[in-house]
Design an enzyme around this catalytic site. Structure first.
Site, PDB file in Angstrom:
ATOM      1  N   ASP A  28      64.592  61.245  27.912  1.00 23.48           N
ATOM      2  CA  ASP A  28      64.432  60.775  29.278  1.00 23.48           C
ATOM      3  C   ASP A  28      63.491  59.570  29.289  1.00 23.48           C
ATOM      4  OD1 ASP A  28      64.406  60.636  32.017  1.00 23.48           O
ATOM      5  OD2 ASP A  28      64.151  62.791  32.297  1.00 23.48           O
ATOM      6  N   ASP A  29      64.011  58.405  29.645  1.00 25.48           N
ATOM      7  CA  ASP A  29      63.193  57.184  29.711  1.00 25.48           C
ATOM      8  C   ASP A  29      62.585  56.793  28.367  1.00 25.48           C
ATOM      9  OD1 ASP A  29      63.748  57.366  32.383  1.00 25.48           O
ATOM     10  OD2 ASP A  29      61.678  57.349  33.068  1.00 25.48           O
ATOM     11  N   CYS A  68      68.620  57.473  35.531  1.00 26.33           N
ATOM     12  CA  CYS A  68      68.911  58.772  34.915  1.00 26.33           C
ATOM     13  C   CYS A  68      70.160  59.490  35.404  1.00 26.33           C
ATOM     14  CB  CYS A  68      67.699  59.675  35.029  1.00 26.33           C
ATOM     15  SG  CYS A  68      66.788  59.472  36.573  1.00 26.33           S
ATOM     16  N   HIS A 131      70.351  67.129  36.621  1.00 27.08           N
ATOM     17  CA  HIS A 131      70.359  65.876  37.374  1.00 27.08           C
ATOM     18  C   HIS A 131      71.720  65.453  37.912  1.00 27.08           C
ATOM     19  CE1 HIS A 131      67.200  62.489  37.810  1.00 27.08           C
ATOM     20  NE2 HIS A 131      66.957  63.529  38.566  1.00 27.08           N
ATOM     21  N   ASP A 278      68.566  58.283  28.163  1.00 22.00           N
ATOM     22  CA  ASP A 278      69.393  58.078  29.363  1.00 22.00           C
ATOM     23  C   ASP A 278      69.296  56.687  29.967  1.00 22.00           C
ATOM     24  OD1 ASP A 278      66.799  58.369  30.316  1.00 22.00           O
ATOM     25  OD2 ASP A 278      67.347  59.656  31.991  1.00 22.00           O
ATOM     26  N   ASN A 279      68.194  55.984  29.688  1.00 18.95           N
ATOM     27  CA  ASN A 279      68.036  54.581  30.137  1.00 18.95           C
ATOM     28  C   ASN A 279      66.829  53.999  29.412  1.00 18.95           C
ATOM     29  OD1 ASN A 279      67.247  56.347  33.020  1.00 18.95           O
ATOM     30  ND2 ASN A 279      65.628  55.321  31.888  1.00 18.95           N
TER      31      ASN A 279
END
Ligand SMILES: *[C@@H]1O[C@H](CO)[C@@H](O)[C@H](O)[C@H]1NC(C)=O
Ligand SMILES: *[C@@H]1O[C@H](CO)[C@@H](O)[C@H](O)[C@H]1NC(C)=O
Ligand SMILES: *[C@@H]1O[C@H](CO)[C@@H](O)[C@H](O)[C@H]1NC(C)=O
Ligand SMILES: *[C@@H]1O[C@H](CO)[C@@H](O)[C@H](O)[C@H]1NC(C)=O
Length: 511
Positions: A28-29, A68, A131, A278-279
């Site tokens: 995540d991130d 996300c 999410h 995710d990004n």
């Protein structure tokens, strides 16, 4: 003797039917530049570095979106958010996601990877952040997963349980507690044991499936590197990079533990493992955000820093060791690649944006394909080969920027990192990403290269937009009544809360 032949049969059966196991580790991130093997100078990711040396490092791999929820929906559907509905039309080119006031979620009309694997007899477990919507109809166990330990939303909080409820943590169908109450995150010290729980959940699942000799899909969607970043006591304060580095170190440790568990149960040769994020790293989170290496800006933007991801594929005996691939890849390709490896036909009744990377992974083949960079409802940029065009540029508004929200700290590129949404569609900005990964040096409109590459881009964009049928936008409506007041299972825990009456309104997405 009998047991042995039975075992042989099971192994043969699995092999003949081409049913390997799948592990997708989605961070995540986490940024491209956070891995030692990709140049992070403190070299604190020994397990990921080793994983890459035993498998394939994909240097040119992209998320499906700079945010996300859309990115995760795209991974599981193989389709761009503009098609699967994970976008908003409330304002032009805005990133939306699924906070707990969101009304929408994953549509029943979408076909998820987990649903297709379920039909083929796979046991699928999601550990961590879903999410894709938190209302009951969006529950992962209604969308092909059989097991879940984790949460529908980000681990924001703590909340007062009056205006806003604390976010629930689920075990399968029901909640098993809430963040900050039953699953603690200390906002002062950053201490939380969640990653340790997520590692143990993964190990237990693999062990159970190994003993049952049944194929599985593990979606390890851990979130310690998303603000508020956290780490357990044994990792807190151990990184030279501060608390964000502590979180990365613990996740790297978890990656090592999972790979060792696969080897321990003799599953390494039957399991395709893929690590990514995710990004891009949240550059605006300052020291609590990661690194996007040489790339421009970060999360929320369609510059390289927003969508270029760390990516490692691992499958001993199948994927050759120590190979670097420059294949243009996307998280959406995991949908098609997994189906290909599982011998499941890819749906033909709809456009799938992901492609199978099977030949890339097994024989370092390169498939020519474009990458599309969207922000909400707007196609912002396109990459093809070494070139990238920007049809639109935007970082964030000057008003947001003045409030201190900085998507490109320390980076200013004239006409590129713009605070106004600029439409370059009639004369797109052009970069050579291989020469200039930082998107610093615009190729002039008068340069021969510009005229040489632009016709092909025009064709790609024209074809993409001609075939595009946008899905029903899921991220338009918000409602405080929809929050996680009384998730399933709250009665047993006596954690049911009372929300306000329903008052739907259009969500406000500032970026
Ligand atoms: C994490 O686990 C340790 C050891 O069991 C415990 O002492 C600590 O209180 C836990 N921390 C949190 C934030 O729950
Ligand atoms: C770049 O920005 C400047 C100042 O805003 C403007 O005058 C110029 O036309 C822009 N150049 C291009 C190529 O868009
Ligand atoms: C952007 O520019 C293109 C080309 O000039 C034009 O067709 C399009 O309508 C513009 N879009 C917006 C939203 O202004
Ligand atoms: C889940 O919660 C529901 C009530 O919301 C209850 O009826 C059911 O027994 C619970 N299931 C499990 C497995 O605890």
């Amino acid at each position: 003797m009998e047991l042995l032949s039975c075992l042989t049969l099971v192994i043969l059966y699995g092999y003949v039917n081409g049913q390997p196991n799948f592990v997708i580790m989605l961070m995540d991130d986490m940024g491209w530049g956070d891995l030692g093997i990709l140049g992070e100078p403190n070299k604190e990711t020994p397990n990921l570095d080793e994983m890459a040396s035993q498998g394939m490092l994909l240097t040119d791999f992209y998320s499906a979106n700079p945010l996300c929820s859309p990115s995760r929906a795209a991974l599981l559907t193989g389709r761009l958010p503009i098609r699967n509905g994970f976008y908003t039309t409330n304002a032009h080119a805005r990133n939306g996601y699924t906070p707990q006031i969101i009304v929408g979620g994953i549509s029943d009309h979408e076909i998820l990877l987990s649903e297709l694997l379920e039909k083929k007899g796979y046991q699928s477990k999601i550990i961590g952040k879903w999410h894709l919507g938190h209302q009951e109809k969006y529950h992962p166990l209604r969308h092909g997963f059989q097991e879940w330990f984790g949460s529908p939303n980000c681990h924001f909080g703590p909340y007062d349980n009056i205006k806003t409820p604390n976010i629930p943590v689920y075990r399968d169908w029901n909640m098993t507690g809430r963040y900050y109450e039953d699953f603690k995150i200390n906002r002062k010290t950053g201490e939380s044991n969640l990653t340790q729980i997520y590692i143990e959940e993964a190990e237990r699942f693999i062990e159970t499936q190994a003993k049952k000799q049944l194929p599985f899909f593990l979606y390890w969607a851990v979130d310690a590197t998303h603000t508020p970043v956290y780490a357990s006591p044994q990792f807190l304060g151990t990184s030279r990079r501060g608390i964000y580095g502590d979180a990365v170190k613990e996740l790297d440790y978890g990656v090592g533990r999972i790979l060792k568990t696969l080897s321990k149960f003799n599953l390494a040769k039957d399991t395709f493992v893929f690590f990514s994020s995710d990004n891009g790293a949240a550059t605006y989170a300052k020291s609590h955000g990661g690194s996007n290496g040489p790339f421009l800006c970060g999360k929320q933007t369609t510059f390289e820093g927003g969508m270029r991801e760390p990516a490692v594929a691992w499958w001993p005996g199948k994927i050759p060791a120590g190979v670097v691939s420059h294949q243009l890849g996307s998280l959406m390709d995991l949908f098609s690649t997994v189906l290909d490896f599982a011998n499941i036909p890819i749906p033909t009744d709809r456009i799938i944006d992901g492609i199978s990377l099977k030949e890339t992974l097994l024989s370092n083949h390169i498939t020519d394909r474009p990458i599309f960079y969207y922000r909400g409802n707007q196609l912002m940029a396109v990459r093809h080969g070494d070139y990238k065009i920007h049809l639109w540029t935007w970082t964030n508004s000057l008003e947001e920027n003045k409030k201190g929200v900085e998507f490109c700290p320390g980076q200013f590129i004239l006409n590129v990192t713009t605070h106004k949404q600029i439409n370059h569609s009639s004369m797109p900005l052009l970069f050579n990403i291989a020469v200039d990964p930082g998107e610093k040096y615009l190729i002039k409109h008068t340069h021969p290269t510009y005229h040489a590459v632009m016709p092909e881009f025009q064709k790609i964009v024209w074809k993409h937009l001609k075939d595009l049928v946008p899905g029903k936008p899921q991220l338009n409506w918000c409602d405080k009544a929809i929050q996680n007041w009384s998730p399933p299972g709250c009665e047993e825990l006596q954690e049911c809360l009372k929300g306000p009456p329903s008052k739907p309104h259009l969500c406000v997405w500032p970026h």
